[in-house]
Design a protein around this motif. Structure first.
Motif, mmCIF file in Angstrom:
data_model
loop_
_atom_site.group_PDB
_atom_site.id
_atom_site.type_symbol
_atom_site.label_atom_id
_atom_site.label_comp_id
_atom_site.label_asym_id
_atom_site.label_seq_id
_atom_site.Cartn_x
_atom_site.Cartn_y
_atom_site.Cartn_z
ATOM 1 N N PHE A 163 -6.341 3.286 3.542
ATOM 2 C CA PHE A 163 -6.520 2.179 3.203
ATOM 3 C C PHE A 163 -7.328 1.461 4.282
ATOM 4 O O PHE A 163 -6.743 1.674 5.205
ATOM 5 C CB PHE A 163 -5.441 1.661 3.266
ATOM 6 C CG PHE A 163 -4.022 2.105 1.795
ATOM 7 C CD1 PHE A 163 -4.558 1.507 0.643
ATOM 8 C CD2 PHE A 163 -3.278 3.125 1.817
ATOM 9 C CE1 PHE A 163 -3.301 2.094 -0.371
ATOM 10 C CE2 PHE A 163 -3.284 3.645 1.164
ATOM 11 C CZ PHE A 163 -2.798 3.364 -0.035
ATOM 12 N N THR A 180 -7.711 0.066 -1.411
ATOM 13 C CA THR A 180 -7.558 -1.073 -1.474
ATOM 14 C C THR A 180 -7.132 -1.615 0.496
ATOM 15 O O THR A 180 -7.308 -0.657 0.844
ATOM 16 C CB THR A 180 -6.286 -2.358 -2.016
ATOM 17 O OG1 THR A 180 -6.345 -3.459 -1.934
ATOM 18 C CG2 THR A 180 -5.202 -1.542 -1.729
ATOM 19 N N ILE A 184 0.785 -0.977 0.006
ATOM 20 C CA ILE A 184 -0.101 0.004 0.322
ATOM 21 C C ILE A 184 1.256 1.029 0.164
ATOM 22 O O ILE A 184 0.628 2.515 -0.498
ATOM 23 C CB ILE A 184 -0.868 -0.014 1.464
ATOM 24 C CG1 ILE A 184 -0.981 -0.196 2.861
ATOM 25 C CG2 ILE A 184 -2.075 -1.316 0.935
ATOM 26 C CD1 ILE A 184 -1.527 0.480 3.722
ATOM 27 N N THR A 201 -3.819 5.419 5.991
ATOM 28 C CA THR A 201 -4.105 5.251 6.452
ATOM 29 C C THR A 201 -3.884 4.680 7.555
ATOM 30 O O THR A 201 -3.775 5.815 8.838
ATOM 31 C CB THR A 201 -2.146 4.062 5.825
ATOM 32 O OG1 THR A 201 -3.190 2.641 5.927
ATOM 33 C CG2 THR A 201 -0.403 4.835 6.180
#
Lengths: 359, 306
Positions: A239, A255, A145, A219
């Motif tokens: 993410f 994702t 990521i 994130t």
């Protein structure tokens, strides 16, 4: 991953313990094989405990009537856990999975008392003849990521909602930042310590603070989907953590790193059924299927997809180790020489941040 | 620090303070009537899950908040039946209510894990609520304004109205109030229901406005902060407002300082700040003249009409 004890988990733990006689009442039968699980959180957390429970369900699906699984959720780390583990062992379970770092001492103690029961402890380091350990290399997913972040962030600044500065979390921050800086050498990761594994409102506020400071990609290493919701609301990318959290943020969710214990649990139960179970230590990553990357959002550019896929396949094949030198820490000191790869021991003790990580 | 970030910080503080303020305001009225209900966290969770479930079923946030209010009242009435009518120990009953709320909300919430609903939006049109400067005044949802208005209303009610005076009398001297002919238990039931209603709305503020989702223990201990805030504010609504904002500010500062790159402060130190602030303010309060701002005399004591 260790989850902290607080009043809430204590209260919930007391509640969970009250239901224990139900489990203890089941007598040990010849067959099916009793398989017990204890979880630190609620299976409805949509994160850590939820994914372990998915593994338990996979075991049930695979073996049907040959196994009889049981679980106790919301078990506080500490003395109460020992009682729960003991109950599971007395209740006829022959294989018991204890799924949080803070259950380690208790698991080791109960394993000594029940030599005929096999135990498996997630993320710990104490082993015995009948006590195995297992963990996942989440940092490998972080490298994937991070690669996407490096290509998708316009500001070159990522926000990281982190829980506690323990090696596992530090490893994740570093792997993410290293991967992003391979794409964009000026990439920066701003870390906020939320000092909790789970507090949706606080996690969301942390994400908002990071977005205010110019981070355009978020994130997290906390357990709720709240940072994703904040990112969705403010129109930046993010993410998912532990499970595919796309439903919470259809636009923002690029994702997710998906914990996948199912394969491991099925394999270990199979060995137990065949009488071939032995103790051991497994630290599985992308290659072993412990760490998965969920489907990419349409927003992920073809370039980012290709780069992320390459990192993923290279890690799986062993061609790439996310911690390969030269690596400098964020104070300028060299930590790994060119070509040198971090050992597992060094990873498990990591307490420094790579260049570009503001933590 | 740019003005845009300042405005953003102020807004975060006000929003973060709102559910704590609502729950604490409800508990303040409960305690003023002489009842100590420690089940705020449990009532909030009941409200959070009921609000989410109702909104998921009907698509209406208003029905959600209404359901949350009803759920909070029902939970508080369970407490009231045990603690007021059956005179069980209020502390133990309140704690039991929290455990009950954690469990029952988790049970009801099972089918909703992983789902989302629409988020409660700003009250004013986007010309005002999204304006780079004016949004600091106009950029909030109706609950934020409602909570502030309610503080003023409750303050006025307790201080200047006859029913407010009676409620306080019941909390300070229940036997005397009973002898003059006031229905002590009925008043305490009403106050407890009011506290339950506000706790329910406060809980739904999490699942419908702050983080529009359901997850177990969504309120993450805010009910306990609300309880502390009532003591912190020495049972005065105006101080409650200031206390809630102060708490919101300290919680937000911890996050903003890190985002701005304050790395020399250890995360553990920043995490400690809200508790440090509590200790400092409680110390200051205890330095005041004796008698001022002390708890209602009958707080937590069971009452049985002779």
């Amino acid at each position: 991953m260790s989850h902290r004890i607080d009043r809430r988990t204590l209260i919930a733990g007391a509640g969970a313990a009250a239901t224990l006689p139900l489990i203890g009442g089941e007598a040990a039968a010849q067959s099916p094989l009793g398989v017990g699980f204890i979880y630190v959180g609620p299976i409805g957390d949509f994160g850590w405990s939820y994914m372990h429970n998915q593994g338990r369900l996979a075991v049930e699906k695979e073996f049907g009537a040959k196994v009889k699984t049981s679980f106790v959720e919301n078990v506080a780390e500490g003395p109460d856990a020992e009682r729960v583990i003991r109950q599971l062992a007395q209740g006829g379970n022959k294989l018991i999975f204890t799924t949080s770092f803070g259950f380690m001492q208790q698991t080791a103690k109960v394993a000594k008392a029940f030599p005929n029961v096999n135990f498996e402890h997630a993320t710990g380091y104490m082993r015995d003849k009948n006590l195995a350990t297992y963990n996942a290399r989440f940092y490998e997913g972080r490298a994937v990521i991070g690669t996407i972040a490096g290509l998708m962030s316009k500001s070159g600044k990522a926000g990281y909602v982190a829980s506690f500065p323990i090696p596992e979390v530090v490893m994740g921050i570093n792997a993410f930042t290293l991967a992003a800086r391979k794409i964009n050498p000026k990439f920066e990761t701003k870390v906020i310590w939320a000092s909790t594994w789970y507090d949706p409102a606080k996690e969301a506020d942390a994400a908002k603070a990071l977005i205010d400071q110019g981070c355009d990609i978020i994130t997290q290493h906390t357990d709720s989907p709240a940072p994703l919701q904040a990112a969705e609301q403010r129109g930046v990318y993010a993410f998912g953590q532990a499970s595919d959290m796309k439903s919470f943020a259809p636009k923002a969710h690029l994702t997710a790193i998906v914990d996948n214990w199912s394969g491991y649990y099925v394999e270990r139960v199979k060995l137990a059924l065949e009488g071939k179970w032995t103790s051991g230590d497994v630290w599985g990553g992308i290659k072993e299927g412990f760490v998965n990357i969920s489907a990419y959002n349409d927003a992920v550019t073809p370039e980012a997809r290709a780069a992320a896929d390459k990192v993923k396949t290279d890690i799986a094949s062993g061609a790439l180790h996310p911690f390969t030198g030269p690596i400098k820490d964020n104070k300028g000191a060299e930590r790994l020489k060119a070509g040198e790869k971090a050992t597992d021991e060094a990873l498990n003790k990591m307490d420094w941040y790579v260049e570009g990580a503001q933590a | 620090m740019t003005s845009a970030i300042m405005i953003s910080i102020i807004m975060t503080i006000l929003v973060a303070a709102t559910p704590i303020l609502l729950a604490a305001l409800g508990e303040l009225v409960v305690e003023k009537s002489g009842v100590l209900n420690l089940g705020v966290e449990g009532m909030m969770l009941c409200g959070a899950v009921a609000g989410f479930a109702a909104t998921a079923a009907t698509g209406s946030l208003w029905i959600g908040f209404l359901a949350a209010m009803i759920a909070g009242v029902i939970a508080s009435m369970i407490f009231a039946a045990l603690a007021l009518s059956l005179t069980s120990n209020q502390v133990a009953t309140g704690l039991a209510l929290t455990i009950f709320g954690v469990g029952v909300s988790s049970l009801i919430g099972k089918p909703f894990v992983g789902r989302t609903v629409g988020r409660l939006g700003a009250l004013f049109p986007s010309a005002l609520s999204d304006h780079p400067i004016l949004r600091v005044v106009f950029g909030y949802d109706v609950i934020v304004y409602g909570a502030i208005a309610l503080v003023a209303l409750v303050g006025w009610f307790l201080k200047s109205t006859r029913p407010g005076l009676i409620l306080r009398a019941v909390g300070e001297a229940d036997s005397s109030a009973h002898m003059i002919g006031y229905p002590v238990l009925a008043i305490r039931y009403a106050a407890t229901a009011f506290g339950g209603a506000l706790a329910g709305i406060a809980g739904a503020y999490f699942s419908l406005a702050l983080t529009p989702m359901w997850a177990d223990r969504l309120t993450a201990g805010r009910g306990w902060i609300a309880l502390a805030l009532v003591v912190f504010a020495s049972w005065k609504p105006g101080r409650l407002l200031i206390g809630a904002w102060l708490f919101g500010a300290v919680m937000t500062f911890e996050l903003q300082a890190k985002a701005m790159g304050v790395t020399w402060l250890a995360p553990e130190f920043l995490a400690m700040l809200p508790y440090l602030a509590t200790v400092v303010v409680l110390t200051l309060i205890s330095m005041r003249r004796a008698g001022e701002g002390s708890a209602p005399a009958c707080l937590g004591k069971p009452f049985a009409a002779a």
